[in-house]
Structure formats: C-alpha cells, structure tokens
Design an enzyme around this catalytic site. Sequence first.
Site, PDB file in Angstrom:
ATOM      1  N   LYS A  22       0.836  -1.197   0.000  1.00  0.00           N
ATOM      2  CA  LYS A  22       0.000   0.000   0.000  1.00  0.00           C
ATOM      3  C   LYS A  22       0.876   1.254   0.000  1.00  0.00           C
ATOM      4  O   LYS A  22       0.677   2.160  -0.792  1.00  0.00           O
ATOM      5  CB  LYS A  22      -0.893  -0.022   1.239  1.00  0.00           C
ATOM      6  N   GLU A  75      10.875  -4.839   3.808  1.00  0.00           N
ATOM      7  CA  GLU A  75      10.873  -6.281   3.523  1.00  0.00           C
ATOM      8  C   GLU A  75      10.377  -6.555   2.103  1.00  0.00           C
ATOM      9  O   GLU A  75      10.955  -7.356   1.358  1.00  0.00           O
ATOM     10  CB  GLU A  75       9.936  -7.026   4.502  1.00  0.00           C
ATOM     11  N   GLY A 109      -4.240  -1.719   5.656  1.00  0.00           N
ATOM     12  CA  GLY A 109      -3.663  -2.939   5.089  1.00  0.00           C
ATOM     13  C   GLY A 109      -4.381  -4.192   5.563  1.00  0.00           C
ATOM     14  O   GLY A 109      -4.717  -5.079   4.777  1.00  0.00           O
ATOM     15  N   ARG A 110      -4.663  -4.263   6.866  1.00  0.00           N
ATOM     16  CA  ARG A 110      -5.287  -5.472   7.430  1.00  0.00           C
ATOM     17  C   ARG A 110      -6.752  -5.611   7.030  1.00  0.00           C
ATOM     18  O   ARG A 110      -7.353  -6.646   7.251  1.00  0.00           O
ATOM     19  CB  ARG A 110      -5.136  -5.468   8.949  1.00  0.00           C
ATOM     20  N   GLU A 127      -3.606  -5.462  15.773  1.00  0.00           N
ATOM     21  CA  GLU A 127      -3.082  -4.202  15.239  1.00  0.00           C
ATOM     22  C   GLU A 127      -4.152  -3.105  15.329  1.00  0.00           C
ATOM     23  O   GLU A 127      -3.835  -1.927  15.415  1.00  0.00           O
ATOM     24  CB  GLU A 127      -2.617  -4.385  13.792  1.00  0.00           C
ATOM     25  N   HIS A 144      -4.691 -31.309  20.389  1.00  0.00           N
ATOM     26  CA  HIS A 144      -3.561 -32.157  20.780  1.00  0.00           C
ATOM     27  C   HIS A 144      -2.352 -31.316  21.105  1.00  0.00           C
ATOM     28  O   HIS A 144      -1.225 -31.808  21.150  1.00  0.00           O
ATOM     29  CB  HIS A 144      -3.265 -33.147  19.653  1.00  0.00           C
ATOM     30  N   LYS A 170      10.971  -0.464  13.480  1.00  0.00           N
ATOM     31  CA  LYS A 170      11.479  -0.205  12.119  1.00  0.00           C
ATOM     32  C   LYS A 170      12.603   0.826  12.161  1.00  0.00           C
ATOM     33  O   LYS A 170      13.631   0.685  11.493  1.00  0.00           O
ATOM     34  CB  LYS A 170      10.360   0.336  11.224  1.00  0.00           C
TER      35      LYS A 170
HETATM   36  O1  LIG Z   1       1.268  -2.699   2.354  1.00  0.00           O
HETATM   37  P1  LIG Z   1       2.440  -2.073   3.006  1.00  0.00           P
HETATM   38  O2  LIG Z   1       2.416  -0.578   2.928  1.00  0.00           O
HETATM   39  O3  LIG Z   1       3.727  -2.641   2.435  1.00  0.00           O
HETATM   40  O4  LIG Z   1       2.404  -2.426   4.527  1.00  0.00           O
HETATM   41  C1  LIG Z   1       2.540  -3.719   5.029  1.00  0.00           C
HETATM   42  C2  LIG Z   1       2.276  -3.791   6.525  1.00  0.00           C
HETATM   43  O5  LIG Z   1       3.347  -3.202   7.228  1.00  0.00           O
HETATM   44  C3  LIG Z   1       3.144  -2.246   8.254  1.00  0.00           C
HETATM   45  O6  LIG Z   1       4.249  -2.267   9.081  1.00  0.00           O
HETATM   46  C4  LIG Z   1       1.886  -2.362   9.060  1.00  0.00           C
HETATM   47  O7  LIG Z   1       2.128  -2.810  10.347  1.00  0.00           O
HETATM   48  C5  LIG Z   1       0.835  -3.230   8.442  1.00  0.00           C
HETATM   49  O8  LIG Z   1      -0.417  -2.742   8.833  1.00  0.00           O
HETATM   50  C6  LIG Z   1       0.932  -3.252   6.943  1.00  0.00           C
HETATM   51  O9  LIG Z   1      -0.092  -4.043   6.435  1.00  0.00           O
END
Ligand SMILES: O=P(O)(O)OC[C@H]1O[C@H](O)[C@H](O)[C@@H](O)[C@@H]1O
Length: 526
Positions: free
Chosen positions: A212, A218, A269-270, A356, A387, A502
């Site tokens: 987004k 990453e 994002g979530r 989150e 289990h 981060k």
């Molecule tokens: O979709 P992006 O901008 O790459 O973000 C990816 C993810 O990383 C962030 O650190 C947030 O904690 C998430 O809420 C998000 O979904």
Amino acid sequence: MVTWDNLDTLASFQNLSKTGRIDLKKVMSGENGAERVKNYSIPMAEGLVYNYAAKQVDDDVLEALVKLAEEAQLSEKFEELYNGAVINTGENRLVLHQLTRGQLGKAVVADGVDKRKFYVEQQQRIADFANKVHAGEITNAAGEKFTTVVQIGIGGSDLGPRAMYLALENWAKKNNTFKMEAKFISNVDPDDAAAVLNSVDVAHSIFVLVSKSGTTLETLTNESFVKDALKKAGLDASKHMIAVTSETSPLAKSDDYLAAFFMDDYIGGRYSSTSAVGGAVLSLAFGPDVFAQFLDGAAAEDKLSAEKDVLKNPEMLDALIGVYERNVLGYPSTAVLPYSQALNRFPAHLQQVDMESNGKSVNRFGEPVNYPTGPVIFGEPGTNGQHSFYQLLHQGTDIVPLQFVGFKNNQLDTDVVIQDSTSQQKLCANVAAQIVAFACGKEDENRNKNFEGGRPSSIIIGEQVNPKTLGALLAHFENKIMFQGFLWNVNSFDQEGVQLGKVLAKRVLAHETDGALKVFSDLLNI
Ligand SMILES: O=P(O)(O)OC[C@H]1O[C@H](O)[C@H](O)[C@@H](O)[C@@H]1O
C-alpha cells in the site's frame, strides 16, 4: 451527532458490571442447556449462524449489553463510518474498506472521486487483466501462458490474501474454477523467497508486488530478490510483474510493471483483502467471478452489521460479549479455533486484524485509557489444537474465551468411514464435544483429572467454506473488531506501535548504534 466517550464513563457499562455472574456449568447442563443452544443464536449471511449459548450471558446481561450498545452509539458510529466520516483520526483518514464490496449508505466522495466507483473500477480492471492472463492474451515474453502467481507483500499485504487463497484452493479445484496456483513471499528472511522461487517455474510465473505504502523494506527487498532471480534466468522482470499499491505510492507510476492496480489510504492494510490487494491474487488464482462472490458474501454480512437490533446483529453482539469478557470478567486473551483445514491461516490473519487494530493504550484523542483494550488473539485449526494447547484451555489458571468456527461439509469429495463415522463427522463431533466440555466440565475425585468447566465459547456454523461464506466470515470479524474499537473508544485504524522497531532496525543497519542495541548488533553479527 455521535459522542466519543471512554467505556468507563458510560452509565450502561457501570450497570453491566453490576449484573450477576452466570454459572455456565449450570445453565449449559440438561434441558436448560438444550434450550439455550436453540435460543441463543443469530442467523448470519450466507446460511451461517452465530451461536452464543455457551457464553457467560443470560437475558439480564444481554439487556445490559443492548443498553451499552445504545449508549455507546454503535450503530450511529458505524453509520458515520460508512458514510465517509474521518474515523481514523490519528491519520486524518476515512475508513472505507466496506465500500470495496457494497454501498451501505450515501455516496462517499473523497479527493473529488466517488470512492465506490473507484473500487469497482479497480476490481473491473483486475478482472479484465486476469481474464486475459487465463486466455493467454497476456503471456511471458516467449508467448507462453503464465501458470503460477506469486504474491510479494507482508502484513496486511500478505496475511489476508494468503489465508483467503488457502481457504478456497480446494473448493476451486473441486468446482473447476482453479486457474493458477498461488505462492506467497513475505518474510525478509532470504530463505523465504529462495524456497518459493525454487518451488516455481519462474519463466511461467507472474509476480504481484503488493504494498500500500510502496515503502515497506521487507517487500522492496523481496522484490529485488525476485528481480535478481528473473534476470539470472534471462527474463525481463517488467514482463513478469504487476503492482498493487496506492496511487500516491512511489510504485504507482513506475514502468517496472506490466500493470498497476490501486487501493488507497482509506483502506487499512489489514482490511484490504476485499480491495485490489486480495483481488489481484484471488482473481488470477480462481477467476474474477469467485472473487466477486467473496465480495458478495462480505457485503451481505456488512448489511447485517448495520442492523440496529443488537440481538439480530451478530457482529455487534459478538463485540459486546467480547468487551464484557475483557472488561467485566477480566479475561486477557481470546482463541479463534476453526474446525476446518481450509481456514488454516485464518487465525493468523485475525491476529493482525484484531491486535493491530485494538492493541492501543490511548483513546482516539490520545488520552490514556484506564481499562484493558484488545485481547491477545491466537488460534489453530481443530482438531490439531486439541492435541497441543487445549490442555491449558481446559485446566489452566487463565480462562480463555473461545471462538469456534465449524462447517457441516468438507470441500473435497474424498472421505472415509472408519469405525462407523466419516472424518468429517469426527471433525464436527469434536467441536460439539469441546463446547460442552469447556462449559460443563467434569467432576473427578482425582483433582488432576477434574475439569472445572465454566469456560465460555461461541461458534459460527456454516454449510461449507466457499467464496460467499468466507466473505461473510471475514466481514463478521472485521466488523466485530470495529465495534469493539468503538466501545473502547480507541482508533482501530492506525498502527503507530509498529514504527519504533522499524526505526531502530534502520539504525542497526546503518551502524549508528550504542548501548544495548550495539551489543545485540554485535551478537547477531550485523
Ligand atoms: O502494504 P504495506 O504498505 O507494504 O504495509 C505492510 C504492513 O506493514 C506495516 O508495518 C503495518 O504494520 C501493516 O499494517 C501493513 O499491512
């Protein structure tokens, strides 16, 4: 006008705290229990049912919860949200993920654009693209069909789409709508990307870069990893990659992709599984029609969430019971336990959506709150969990409220009769048994074998995991979490808590460390 008040300032919350405690063991035993199971149940969309018979509530508690919903203006707040109010105050943003699957209220115009139209347009663009890939009109440079889709993304750009893909993979195979296998790369651990790349035929793979923000370290690292692999295989990366991002992100205007599809800052994002984020990979894997059915299921459940009668609104009631458990009964965690292998990664996705969103210590005005907010969420599919960690759930010192999900039918036709029952029957028998075992317990003179009972659970029951029921299930939990955020008066739509780590990681990589950080950096050989 709605007012945003802390939970502990509401008279109805004080009254809720004074209601009598329910002896679950007693109310769930014998004929009483049978009546409760029949009565404490709400129909959901797509034939699902939310049953809360085994929760520690009775008619008095329910009445108090209804009053709490009214005083906290839950319906009105949801109405504000879907009509485009700035609900995400921390980031000064609207919250529009429900608009990706339907229009509950009036047209929402932001930045001069009708947002529903924008989301539908993106869905349509993705559908056209996916159809062309399936028809062999969009191919690799050698003119050959793509056979695999690999999504690169993390957090909300991974967990939801991955969980939904896994949930529908076998269903699609059985129903002849399976188009392409999907794989996912998320972790910055180089072994993740390397293992996925080793398992696919890169020459026939299309990569979906999902971010987004377009800035997640990453994801950008994994993109370079993949581009490198494509180059080494003599392939042109730009002919193998598409992007899903927001129009304002650095990726949006790049020439590095075959195509770009958009979501925007009004979708967290979530909460993005029903936007282009889930749309690209799911439409490529199963066809656009399956994705459309998934959206229909979510839209149908959203409609129920807008129902003002709390006892007909499964999401609102689930949210209220959860707050009662957290803030009156004092339970610190909640387990999500789907009795379905298809929902293998669903608890992992919900972990992000819930923790989150509601893992906050300040209210939406930035003031500290004096009460617990979001619980710790965890879970695994049944019967596997039985289990493993159920020992603590049955006999541990903490009471952990449980959210079971069960389906009458499996997705594939294959099943066997062993000892007079099918595997599916065994699966369903186990979830029924667990609900009663947790609620009623079993007395034994040997303390070690004694089950106290009194451990609450709810269950959502459906016919089968398919695109529509999955959409409804997802919307149920998204909306439950939203209502809980309203009750706790927190902003459920930002996530500042992920930033500090981060920033420090960047300092480590730039070798700008001292103190403990420096010693840990040395210990880890950075
Ligand atoms: O979709 P992006 O901008 O790459 O973000 C990816 C993810 O990383 C962030 O650190 C947030 O904690 C998430 O809420 C998000 O979904």
